[in-house]
Design a protein around this motif. Structure first.
Motif, short mmCIF file in Angstrom:
data_model
loop_
_atom_site.label_atom_id
_atom_site.label_comp_id
_atom_site.label_asym_id
_atom_site.label_seq_id
_atom_site.Cartn_x
_atom_site.Cartn_y
_atom_site.Cartn_z
N ILE A 7 0.94 -1.26 0.45
CA ILE A 7 0.37 -0.18 0.01
C ILE A 7 0.88 1.15 -0.04
CG2 ILE A 7 -1.71 1.57 1.44
CD1 ILE A 7 -2.67 -1.22 2.36
N TRP A 8 0.45 1.82 -1.11
CA TRP A 8 1.57 2.82 -1.07
C TRP A 8 1.45 4.65 -0.89
CZ3 TRP A 8 6.34 2.91 -1.87
CH2 TRP A 8 7.46 1.79 -1.77
N ASP A 9 -0.63 4.29 -1.10
CA ASP A 9 -1.60 6.10 -0.85
C ASP A 9 -2.59 6.05 0.31
OD1 ASP A 9 -2.43 5.01 -2.79
OD2 ASP A 9 -2.37 6.61 -3.95
N ALA A 10 -3.04 6.76 0.04
CA ALA A 10 -4.42 6.95 0.68
C ALA A 10 -5.49 6.29 0.17
CB ALA A 10 -4.49 8.79 1.36
N SER A 11 -4.97 6.44 -1.58
CA SER A 11 -6.47 6.53 -2.40
C SER A 11 -6.38 4.23 -2.04
CB SER A 11 -5.96 6.21 -3.57
OG SER A 11 -5.90 8.30 -3.38
N THR A 12 -5.57 4.05 -1.53
CA THR A 12 -5.78 2.41 -1.41
C THR A 12 -6.54 2.37 -0.51
OG1 THR A 12 -3.61 2.59 -2.86
CG2 THR A 12 -4.38 0.54 -1.68
N VAL A 13 -6.48 2.78 0.75
CA VAL A 13 -6.13 2.67 2.00
C VAL A 13 -8.46 3.12 2.01
CG1 VAL A 13 -6.57 3.40 4.39
CG2 VAL A 13 -4.59 3.50 3.25
N ALA A 14 -9.00 3.74 0.69
CA ALA A 14 -10.62 4.14 1.05
C ALA A 14 -10.87 3.31 0.79
CB ALA A 14 -10.01 5.46 0.54
N ALA A 15 -9.79 2.94 -0.93
CA ALA A 15 -10.68 1.52 -1.51
C ALA A 15 -10.75 0.61 -0.99
CB ALA A 15 -9.45 1.23 -2.89
N PHE A 16 -9.82 0.26 0.69
CA PHE A 16 -10.15 -1.07 1.35
C PHE A 16 -11.62 -0.68 2.12
CE2 PHE A 16 -5.87 -2.58 0.15
CZ PHE A 16 -6.66 -3.55 -0.61
#
Length: 476
Positions: free
Chosen positions: A429-438
């Motif tokens: 995981i590199w960024d906030a966009s990925t965290v938001a997706a999960f």
């Protein structure tokens, strides 16, 4: 020592017509450009980070500050040069040089090729509407630089070419354009002083945009040229020191009434690649010889035919251009994205005559292509436990804004059992966009009364997920 001294002399000769031409672009007296070249070269030789690199008055800087001189006068131009130097010192101290790490090789190759093309195009006006004798003189100069090194390399071939062609034109009385036709050479050294402007906030507001633009363009050209010299000489240099040094050189130049400048690719290639210079001495002497030639030997220098200097610069173009990069064998093996970036960089620089625009355009394009390529490397596979109590989704790849946007659509929210495990042991995981997706995935399962467990996070991914999870929802 001989190589450094002669290299500096050749560069000084090549600087004179260029400095005069750039003065005309900036709308100032030719002596202003020559003074700038003198102070830039001498100062950067002492405080710069890249040895043997030549800094002087340049066309890119002249284009930036020309409107300021035209609209507000010479005093404002000088003040902008000094402020640009301050900006460069600040940017250098902040580590702007580290941004070079994000410039791809394809952009660097495009940068070099574009420089070679620009240097060549700058010579074209010297070959238009001129006496017929100019053409054989240019051809003779090129022939001398190609064949003379086969006899000896004790004296740089460009210097030999300049001396012989000058002797021929003077002795035979051949009427061709000369350095003296470009403008009057200075007869005395520059005198330090303060810019003739009111020291007010309004003045600062007027010059600040031009100074910042000059600082950025100057640093871009200088750092890219320094990187190129690093590769040619197989040595390393301090880019931070070079950035700060450029700032100091511009401040000194401003106080001496010069028009400012930055690294010069053409003269640097003459010094490093053609003459073989490697130390600060050649840079220092280039500036010293420039003033000596103008003040002491002005009448003699004025007789140098422009054809001789055009021949030198054309040879520099051929030596600078990366011919391997456009060889059919190379193009067949190179990825299409890399070729696109290189061509776009060249086209942008040649179209705008601004190296900074080309480097930025090429770098942004390379980033977009890279992001698009990496986005397809993210993959999701699912395995349902035989007893039907839970399902394991294995996610692999680099997860960032480009690759994580499609994650939400790759889960069977309605058909999955009550327990869902998402294994990220092969992902990052590199960024906030990925965290938001999960977070969105967990929310969709929660609405159906199902639980989600995320496992296999590495240390960096776990930190980002732990810090941002649950904090990114907009509430809609």
């Amino acid at each position: 020592m001989r190589t450094e001294v002669l290299g500096g002399l050749v560069v000084a000769l090549a600087l004179i017509p260029e400095a005069i031409s750039f003065s005309i672009i900036a709308g100032v007296d030719p002596a202003i450009g020559l003074f700038a070249s003198f102070t830039m070269a001498v100062t950067i030789a002492i405080v710069g980070g890249r040895t043997a690199m030549i800094s002087a008055a340049t066309g890119a800087v002249a284009l930036v500050i020309a409107p300021l001189n035209r609209e507000h006068g010479f005093g404002y131009l000088v003040a902008a040069v000094i402020l640009a130097g301050v900006f460069q010192i600040v940017l250098g101290a902040l580590g702007v040089a580290r941004l070079l790490r994000f410039v791809p090789r394809s952009v660097m190759v495009g940068f070099v090729n574009a420089l070679a093309i620009l240097v060549f195009l700058a010579q074209v006006p010297e070959l238009r509407d001129v006496p017929w004798a100019v053409y054989p003189l240019v051809a003779a100069g090129l022939a001398l630089m190609v064949f003379f090194p086969r006899a000896t390399t004790v004296v740089p071939a460009p210097l030999v070419s300049i001396v012989i062609l000058t002797a021929i034109t003077v002795a035979a009385g051949i009427a061709v354009p000369t350095v003296g036709d470009k403008g009057t050479l200075p007869s005395a050294l520059p005198v330090p002083g303060l810019p003739d402007v009111p020291f007010t906030l309004d003045t600062l507001k007027t010059i600040a945009p031009y100074a910042l633009a000059m600082a950025l363009v100057g640093l871009m050209e200088s750092l890219m040229t320094a990187k190129l010299v690093d590769e040619i000489t197989d040595t390393r240099s301090s880019k931070t020191r070079e950035a700060v040094g450029q700032g100091i050189a511009n401040i000194v130049t401003g106080f001496f009434g010069g028009m400012g400048g930055c690294a010069m690719i053409g003269q640097t290639m003459i010094n490093v690649k053609v003459s073989g210079a490697r130390t600060r001495l050649s840079t220092f002497l280039a500036g010293v010889f420039l003033m000596v030639l103008c003040i002491v030997f002005g009448p003699v220098v004025s007789e140098i035919p422009m054809a001789a200097l055009v021949a030198v610069m054309v040879m520099v173009c051929f030596a600078t251009f990366d011919w391997h990069s456009i060889a059919p064998k190379t193009l067949r093996r190179m990825p299409a994205g890399e070729i696109t970036v290189m061509v776009l960089t060249v086209a942008s620089v040649v179209a705008t005559r601004n190296l900074a625009v080309g480097v930025i355009a090429g770098s942004v394009t390379a980033i977009v292509i890279f992001a698009k390529r990496v986005a397809h490397l993210a993959n999701v596979t699912s395995v349902t436990d035989p007893d039907g109590t839970h399902v394991v989704y294995s996610v692999t790849g680099e997860l960032f804004f480009a690759s994580s946007n499609d994650l939400v659509t790759q889960f069977d929210y309605a058909g999955d059992p009550d327990k869902v495990v998402i294994d990220l042991s092969s992902a990052h995981i590199w960024d906030a966009s990925t965290v938001a997706a999960f977070d969105a995935i967990e929310t969709k399962y929660a609405r159906r009364g199902k639980t989600v467990e995320i496992t296999g996070l590495n240390e960096h991914s776990a930190h980002i997920h732990r810090t941002l999870s649950g904090e990114l929802s907009s509430g809609h």
